[in-house]
Design a protein around this motif. Structure first.
Motif, short mmCIF file in Angstrom:
data_model
loop_
_atom_site.label_atom_id
_atom_site.label_comp_id
_atom_site.label_asym_id
_atom_site.label_seq_id
_atom_site.Cartn_x
_atom_site.Cartn_y
_atom_site.Cartn_z
N PRO A 76 0.81 -1.23 0.00
CA PRO A 76 0.00 0.00 0.00
C PRO A 76 0.84 1.27 0.00
O PRO A 76 0.46 2.27 -0.63
CB PRO A 76 -0.82 -0.13 1.29
CG PRO A 76 -0.86 -1.60 1.57
CD PRO A 76 0.45 -2.14 1.10
N ALA A 130 -5.21 -4.49 -0.67
CA ALA A 130 -5.14 -3.13 -0.11
C ALA A 130 -4.74 -2.12 -1.19
O ALA A 130 -5.27 -0.99 -1.22
CB ALA A 130 -4.14 -3.09 1.05
N CYS A 131 -3.84 -2.51 -2.07
CA CYS A 131 -3.45 -1.62 -3.17
C CYS A 131 -4.63 -1.35 -4.11
O CYS A 131 -4.86 -0.20 -4.53
CB CYS A 131 -2.30 -2.24 -3.96
SG CYS A 131 -0.73 -2.31 -3.07
N LEU A 134 -7.02 1.15 -2.50
CA LEU A 134 -6.56 2.53 -2.58
C LEU A 134 -6.88 3.15 -3.94
O LEU A 134 -7.26 4.33 -4.02
CB LEU A 134 -5.05 2.60 -2.33
CG LEU A 134 -4.60 2.42 -0.87
CD1 LEU A 134 -3.09 2.21 -0.81
CD2 LEU A 134 -5.01 3.62 -0.02
#
Length: 327
Positions: A76, A130-131, A134
């Motif tokens: 992230p 999580a990336c 985002l």
């Protein structure tokens, strides 16, 4: 339409064929990597030397690319930096995620892009999730998320442990470990079968702010995969079937790749990406799929083997322990 495309990576299992296909499509291609891989780049590819930790990386914000294809992002924190760097500097940011983000075991025999994103066992996959989150939670940088599954070109697809070590065991007539009974179905896709749909996503308005996996349409059991690898070396595969839970008790590092991915069947519905890129064909011949992997492995294995590795001794210990449980 010719596009200016920046590949971050560009010499890896998947990215190199995509670079070649982008160039063939008439795009202006630049790659950024550490220049540590001895790979012949096609004529016309521009090369920048560096990585995401360089101060110069932030200077990319001052350049304009129609597409940025990110193959080397895993955390992230890296994604936050990329969002800051490329917002306003590109019309399409392509993040190469992973099909391991999908929940395992699956609740339906075919995974689609609507399959739940969750991985309880593998930090690598949780970081990729999580990336992705985002990217979806912002609206300034237009993005496309691509999720390859197990894609092969130079690497050998072994389920458990070091691939070259497992191949050496096959050649020596020693058993190789397969998790469970080896009957779970696994999807293998050649890199050259990914390049066409991948490049068609570049610059496609229908691909913006959306996600796609790109895989073959057929699965093979791990027993079949091992047998095909052995066949490529002119030997027979001897399988040692060991429960996944046992393997993880012997080596905790196997938990993520096995319980988080390779233990379970993984088959994919590719209709979504085909609606955007048009139809594409991926090989369904296991020997053809593995041909390049076997060629590259043969080249690597010309080097003399080192002394017996810790992993090789561990594999022998596990197999002996499992054999001791048989009636």
């Amino acid at each position: 339409m010719a596009l200016s495309v920046l590949y971050i990576g560009g010499t890896g299992q998947i990215s190199l064929p995509c670079v070649e296909a982008s160039l063939a499509a008439g795009h202006d291609v630049t790659i950024l990597n550490r220049n540590k891989t001895a790979v012949f780049l096609p004529k016309g590819v521009k090369s920048l030397v560096g990585d995401m930790n360089d101060v110069a990386y932030g200077e990319l914000a001052g350049r304009r690319f129609d597409v940025v294809a990110q193959f080397r992002l895993y955390t992230p924190e890296q994604m936050k930096r990329d969002i800051a760097t490329f917002t306003g500097a590109t019309g399409q940011y392509v993040f190469v995620s992973s099909a391991s983000v999908y929940e395992k075991p699956v609740r339906h025999y075919l995974m689609t892009e609507r399959t739940k994103l969750e991985n309880k066992y593998w930090q690598y996959s949780r970081d990729k999730i999580a990336c992705e989150r985002l990217l979806r939670d912002q609206d300034k940088l237009a993005y496309t998320i691509v999720r390859p599954s197990h894609t092969v070109r130079t690497a050998t697809p072994i389920q458990v442990g070091n691939p070259d070590g497992a191949v050496r065991r096959m050649i020596a007539g020693k058993p190789v470990i397969v998790a469970g009974d080896g009957s779970s179905l696994w999807t293998l896709t050649r890199s050259v079968d990914v390049e066409t749909p991948f490049v068609r996503l570049l610059g496609a308005s229908a691909a913006l702010n959306d996600d796609f996996h790109i895989t073959g349409d057929r699965g093979f059991t791990w027993n079949q995969i091992d047998e095909a690898i052995a066949r490529g070396f002119g030997v027979e595969a001897i399988h040692a079937h060991v429960p996944t839970e046992t393997l993880v008790r012997f080596n905790k590092e196997w938990e993520g790749p096995l319980l988080g991915d390779k233990t379970w069947s993984a088959l994919f519905d590719n209709s979504k990406v085909k609606r955007v890129t048009g139809p594409f064909e991926a090989s369904e011949d296991i020997d053809e799929i593995l041909r390049d992997s076997v060629i590259h492995a043969k080249e690597r294995l010309k080097a003399p083997a080192s002394a017996e590795s810790d992993e090789d001794r561990l594999v022998d210990t596990i197999i002996a322990a499992q054999d001791g449980l048989r009636p």
